[in-house]
Motif scaffolding. Structure first.
Motif, PDB file in Angstrom:
ATOM      1  N   ASN A  33       0.816  -1.213   0.000  1.00  0.00           N
ATOM      2  CA  ASN A  33       0.000   0.000   0.000  1.00  0.00           C
ATOM      3  C   ASN A  33       0.851   1.266   0.000  1.00  0.00           C
ATOM      4  OD1 ASN A  33      -3.089  -0.613   0.288  1.00  0.00           O
ATOM      5  ND2 ASN A  33      -2.032  -2.162   1.510  1.00  0.00           N
ATOM      6  N   ALA A  34       2.016   1.213   0.633  1.00  0.00           N
ATOM      7  CA  ALA A  34       2.921   2.361   0.576  1.00  0.00           C
ATOM      8  C   ALA A  34       3.425   2.560  -0.851  1.00  0.00           C
ATOM      9  CB  ALA A  34       4.090   2.158   1.537  1.00  0.00           C
ATOM     10  N   THR A  35       3.710   1.449  -1.551  1.00  0.00           N
ATOM     11  CA  THR A  35       4.168   1.526  -2.942  1.00  0.00           C
ATOM     12  C   THR A  35       3.075   2.069  -3.846  1.00  0.00           C
ATOM     13  OG1 THR A  35       5.656  -0.359  -2.596  1.00  0.00           O
ATOM     14  CG2 THR A  35       5.102   0.190  -4.871  1.00  0.00           C
ATOM     15  N   ARG A  36       1.837   1.652  -3.597  1.00  0.00           N
ATOM     16  CA  ARG A  36       0.712   2.067  -4.444  1.00  0.00           C
ATOM     17  C   ARG A  36       0.122   3.410  -4.027  1.00  0.00           C
ATOM     18  NH1 ARG A  36      -3.211  -3.122  -4.467  1.00  0.00           N
ATOM     19  NH2 ARG A  36      -2.923  -2.881  -2.223  1.00  0.00           N
ATOM     20  N   GLY A  37       0.572   3.939  -2.877  1.00  0.00           N
ATOM     21  CA  GLY A  37       0.003   5.183  -2.372  1.00  0.00           C
ATOM     22  C   GLY A  37      -1.411   5.022  -1.865  1.00  0.00           C
ATOM     23  N   SER A  38      -1.718   3.836  -1.305  1.00  0.00           N
ATOM     24  CA  SER A  38      -3.091   3.547  -0.898  1.00  0.00           C
ATOM     25  C   SER A  38      -3.225   3.237   0.595  1.00  0.00           C
ATOM     26  CB  SER A  38      -3.628   2.363  -1.716  1.00  0.00           C
ATOM     27  OG  SER A  38      -2.758   1.251  -1.643  1.00  0.00           O
ATOM     28  N   LEU A  39      -2.264   3.703   1.400  1.00  0.00           N
ATOM     29  CA  LEU A  39      -2.407   3.539   2.845  1.00  0.00           C
ATOM     30  C   LEU A  39      -3.610   4.344   3.337  1.00  0.00           C
ATOM     31  CD1 LEU A  39       1.292   3.891   4.075  1.00  0.00           C
ATOM     32  CD2 LEU A  39      -0.130   1.846   4.289  1.00  0.00           C
ATOM     33  N   PRO A  40      -4.291   3.873   4.390  1.00  0.00           N
ATOM     34  CA  PRO A  40      -5.364   4.688   4.967  1.00  0.00           C
ATOM     35  C   PRO A  40      -4.833   6.083   5.306  1.00  0.00           C
ATOM     36  CG  PRO A  40      -5.358   2.498   5.945  1.00  0.00           C
ATOM     37  CD  PRO A  40      -4.127   2.587   5.095  1.00  0.00           C
ATOM     38  N   LYS A  41      -5.627   7.094   5.045  1.00  0.00           N
ATOM     39  CA  LYS A  41      -5.172   8.477   5.212  1.00  0.00           C
ATOM     40  C   LYS A  41      -4.596   8.715   6.599  1.00  0.00           C
ATOM     41  CE  LYS A  41      -6.611  13.155   4.004  1.00  0.00           C
ATOM     42  NZ  LYS A  41      -5.557  13.244   2.992  1.00  0.00           N
ATOM     43  N   LYS A  42      -5.210   8.094   7.586  1.00  0.00           N
ATOM     44  CA  LYS A  42      -4.768   8.259   8.971  1.00  0.00           C
ATOM     45  C   LYS A  42      -3.332   7.791   9.167  1.00  0.00           C
ATOM     46  CE  LYS A  42      -5.979   6.554  13.609  1.00  0.00           C
ATOM     47  NZ  LYS A  42      -6.941   5.714  14.369  1.00  0.00           N
ATOM     48  N   TYR A  43      -2.902   6.827   8.322  1.00  0.00           N
ATOM     49  CA  TYR A  43      -1.600   6.206   8.538  1.00  0.00           C
ATOM     50  C   TYR A  43      -0.581   6.536   7.449  1.00  0.00           C
ATOM     51  CZ  TYR A  43      -3.906   3.562  12.196  1.00  0.00           C
ATOM     52  OH  TYR A  43      -4.582   3.205  13.333  1.00  0.00           O
ATOM     53  N   GLU A  44      -0.879   7.513   6.626  1.00  0.00           N
ATOM     54  CA  GLU A  44       0.087   7.917   5.612  1.00  0.00           C
ATOM     55  C   GLU A  44       1.362   8.422   6.283  1.00  0.00           C
ATOM     56  OE1 GLU A  44      -1.814  10.788   3.154  1.00  0.00           O
ATOM     57  OE2 GLU A  44      -3.098   9.329   2.123  1.00  0.00           O
ATOM     58  N   GLY A  45       2.500   7.950   5.778  1.00  0.00           N
ATOM     59  CA  GLY A  45       3.785   8.368   6.326  1.00  0.00           C
ATOM     60  C   GLY A  45       4.227   7.593   7.549  1.00  0.00           C
ATOM     61  N   MET A  46       3.405   6.645   8.005  1.00  0.00           N
ATOM     62  CA  MET A  46       3.753   5.860   9.190  1.00  0.00           C
ATOM     63  C   MET A  46       4.308   4.501   8.779  1.00  0.00           C
ATOM     64  SD  MET A  46       0.519   6.793  11.688  1.00  0.00           S
ATOM     65  CE  MET A  46       1.110   5.794  13.051  1.00  0.00           C
ATOM     66  N   MET A  47       5.153   3.934   9.643  1.00  0.00           N
ATOM     67  CA  MET A  47       5.722   2.614   9.418  1.00  0.00           C
ATOM     68  C   MET A  47       4.799   1.546  10.011  1.00  0.00           C
ATOM     69  SD  MET A  47       8.403   3.270   7.702  1.00  0.00           S
ATOM     70  CE  MET A  47       9.365   1.747   7.747  1.00  0.00           C
ATOM     71  N   PRO A  48       4.981   0.279   9.620  1.00  0.00           N
ATOM     72  CA  PRO A  48       4.081  -0.779  10.096  1.00  0.00           C
ATOM     73  C   PRO A  48       3.993  -0.869  11.619  1.00  0.00           C
ATOM     74  CG  PRO A  48       5.517  -1.626   8.371  1.00  0.00           C
ATOM     75  CD  PRO A  48       5.973  -0.248   8.657  1.00  0.00           C
TER      76      PRO A  48
END
Length: 652
Positions: A33-48
């Motif tokens: 999801n980080a590669t596709r730019g599809s992480l939940p907005k709340k977690y953008e920029g965060m690590m697993p």
């Protein structure tokens, strides 16, 4: 108050705690999801780990952690099964006797030559952008080092020139970074459990392994003996390392690591590792994410304390309550929630809730369970479902479980959710070879001999017998159906009953192909037709091939002509094949990843536009009957053994 780390370690040791831990691995989900730019907005920029901590979920890290690569050098030698991670308890390097030459091709894959004093071997592999989008962090091997028998000696020299050393400080630093929030399982020498398993898993094409295991076992064993020296060095280091949990061995499957092979080549090493770790007070975890139906007893007796990444029905044949019933007195089950449960396209809401109901109802008293997604949280997982699992465990997972009655849930199709049929329920009476009312004469005796030698996998005898039949003007059609196909049919029956395994199937198929090549010109001259033409392939961005290969073998053995389109097949290539082979009756689609499974629908929609009468069968670990129905496939094959029956039914 008990920390997450303390709770997990207690459960791994078989102790009862306050609540069932829930430890969903997010690394591959995050990478995709980080590669596709599809992480939940709340977690953008965060690590697993940050996301897990924000949700209140414990951490579980496996070393090597392929989602935490500091440089490509960490995984440069992936095609050898060798990794160099700073988090590991050990490191390794080649001696000056080995020269490594690396270049990158147009696809971004690494071409690596290993120059040794006795020769050169080459590998091609790497992680492409498509692989990252699919959630792969390990990359694919396009070319394995073992391609011919002389390569065994070269690889033996390579492993003799590996130096192993401790790196406890960086390992402890990594463990301390996770801290009380979870557990780190430090890995062994590779993802394989034993030297022979390493050859099978890392160093040779999967199908070729089975041929060489039969034909070149001496050379294979000599290489395994040299790899064993490397394994022993690593075991000594990890046993004395700061790790409390050691992950040793991965990816068992009763078709690939079939029961007799597992007992001979894998179990002894797992028991050896278990004894070494027991003496140091450490926990042995082994990664059991495949089809374990035929391996239940073998894994139970292998010495592992934790069966990690257990993947139950509906992705495999064994239900979670059966795992618990069979293993709970000796092995902690980690995982237990198949990743398909998190996919809206695979599992409906009522089926998802029914699965969780069954967990709290049937897994009594609930000790020796660490829930998590198995193998890992898939890229397209419903994050809402992850949260609902967590919420239900918090409310209903208090230990000991007392059990609770839940209403029986009926699936959308109207069928009660139940375990897969037993072998007896699923057994069909396959045709036992072409029958004849002709007088028992010498010709028929020769055809019976051909059938017997096919079943035995004796290719040399088949060549002689078929040539004799042709010299006596026995029709090529009789040689095919009353000899070659008749010999494959009992192999298929025994394979379905787990009485023979992949090696026997492949040896029989190889013998049959020797005969088939001899009679092909005659078949064309006499216009002898096959039972039908079948197209088969693995969908795009999916590099798995062993399941597809075995299905193709089963089709050929039943007398069908098979056009194998290979792996990573584009939608356009499937369409072109349907046009080119307009007389094909069946198209088989395979997918082994939850991220590639949706491409099946694209292929079906595209192919139906140019070939509306072509029957389409789908199969693969994440695929289900419900999904096959949803994408409007004509049939779903749960395994290779049932595929021939399904084709016969479709074509009747």
């Amino acid at each position: 108050m008990m920390t997450s780390k303390q709770r997990i370690l207690k459960v791994m040791r078989g102790e009862m705690v306050d609540v069932i831990p829930f430890v969903p691995r997010l690394d591959l989900w995050w990478l995709s999801n980080a590669t596709r730019g599809s992480l939940p907005k709340k977690y953008e920029g965060m690590m697993p780990d940050d996301i897990s901590r924000a949700e209140g979920w414990p951490l579980y890290h496996m070393v090597p952690n392929f989602a935490d690569v500091s440089s490509m050098d960490d995984v440069l030698h992936r095609a050898l099964g060798l990794f160099n991670f700073r988090q590991s308890a050990y490191g390794w390097k080649f001696t000056d006797n080995i020269k490594v030459v690396t270049q990158t091709n147009e696809q971004g894959m690494q071409i690596i030559e290993y120059h040794t004093p006795v020769g050169v071997v080459r590998t091609i592999g790497g992680l492409t952008d498509a692989g990252k989008r699919s959630g792969s962090s390990l990359g694919w091997v396009q070319e394995h080092p073992i391609k011919k028998v002389t390569d065994y000696k070269i690889l033996g020299c390579l492993f003799e020139n590996i130096e192993v050393f401790k790196q406890y400080d960086s390992c402890k630093e990594y463990i301390d970074k996770v801290g009380d929030d979870g557990v780190v399982a430090v890995g062994g020498p590779t993802l394989a459990a034993s030297p022979m398993h390493m050859i099978q898993k890392d160093l040779i094409d999967t199908t070729k392994f089975f041929y060489d295991y039969k034909d070149n076992y001496r050379e294979m064993r000599e290489l395994a003996d040299k790899i064993e020296v490397y394994f022993n060095k690593v075991l000594a280091i990890v046993a004395d390392s700061p790790a409390e949990v050691v992950l040793w061995g991965a990816n068992y499957d009763d078709m690939i690591t079939y029961p007799p092979y597992f007992e001979k080549e894998i179990s002894p090493w797992l028991r050896k590792v278990s004894a070494a770790l027991n003496s140091k007070g450490k926990i042995l975890a082994t990664h059991t994410d495949g089809e374990n139906f035929g391996l239940m007893d073998a894994i139970y007796n292998c010495g592992a304390h934790v069966a990690e990444s257990v993947t139950p029905y509906p992705m495999t044949k064994v239900k979670i309550e059966e795992y618990y019933r069979r293993w709970k007195d000796k092995i902690t089950i980690m995982g237990g929630i198949p990743e398909s449960m998190l996919l809206d396209v695979s599992i409906k809401e009522d089926e998802f809730e029914a699965f969780l109901d069954g967990c709290f109802r049937d897994l009594i008293p609930g000790d020796r369970i660490i829930f998590g997604t198995a193998d890992s949280t898939p890229p397209d997982a419903s994050f809402d479902r992850l949260r609902r699992i967590s919420d239900r465990i918090e409310k209903e997972g208090r230990l000991p479980l007392a059990g609770k009655k839940y209403p029986q849930v009926i699936s959308k199709s109207g069928a009660t959710l139940k375990a897969p049929p037993t072998k007896n329920e699923n057994e069909n009476n396959l045709q036992k070879g072409a029958q004849t009312n002709e007088k028992e004469d010498m010709n028929m005796e020769m055809l019976r001999q051909i059938a017997a030698k096919v079943e035995e996998g004796d290719a040399a005898a088949i060549k002689t017998l078929v040539q004799q039949c042709l010299s006596q003007n026995i029709s090529p059609g009789d040689i095919l159906y009353k000899g070659l196909v008749a010999g494959m049919e009992p192999v298929g029956v025994k394979f379905k009953k787990n009485e023979v395994f992949i090696p026997e199937v492949l040896m029989a198929a190889r013998a049959m192909k020797v005969g088939l090549e001899l009679i092909k010109p005659k078949l064309a001259e006499t216009k002898t037709e096959s039972k039908g033409k079948i197209l088969i392939g693995t969908v795009r961005e999916d590099m798995h091939d062993i399941g597809k290969n075995i299905v193709a073998v089963m089709f050929e053995g039943a007398g069908y002509e098979v056009i194998d389109l290979g792996i990573d097949v584009s939608n356009e290539k499937f369409v072109e094949a349907a046009k080119t082979h307009g007389d094909a009756k069946i198209l088989g689609l395979s997918a082994l990843l939850t991220t590639t499974m949706p491409y099946m629908k694209e292929v079906i929609d595209a192919v139906r536009k140019v070939s509306p009468d072509l029957k389409i069968i789908v199969g693969g670990a994440p695929v289900s009957q419900a999904y096959a129905d949803e994408i409007k496939a004509d049939a779903y094959a749960a395994d290779a053994a049932s595929s021939v029956d399904i084709v016969k039914r479709l074509l009747d």
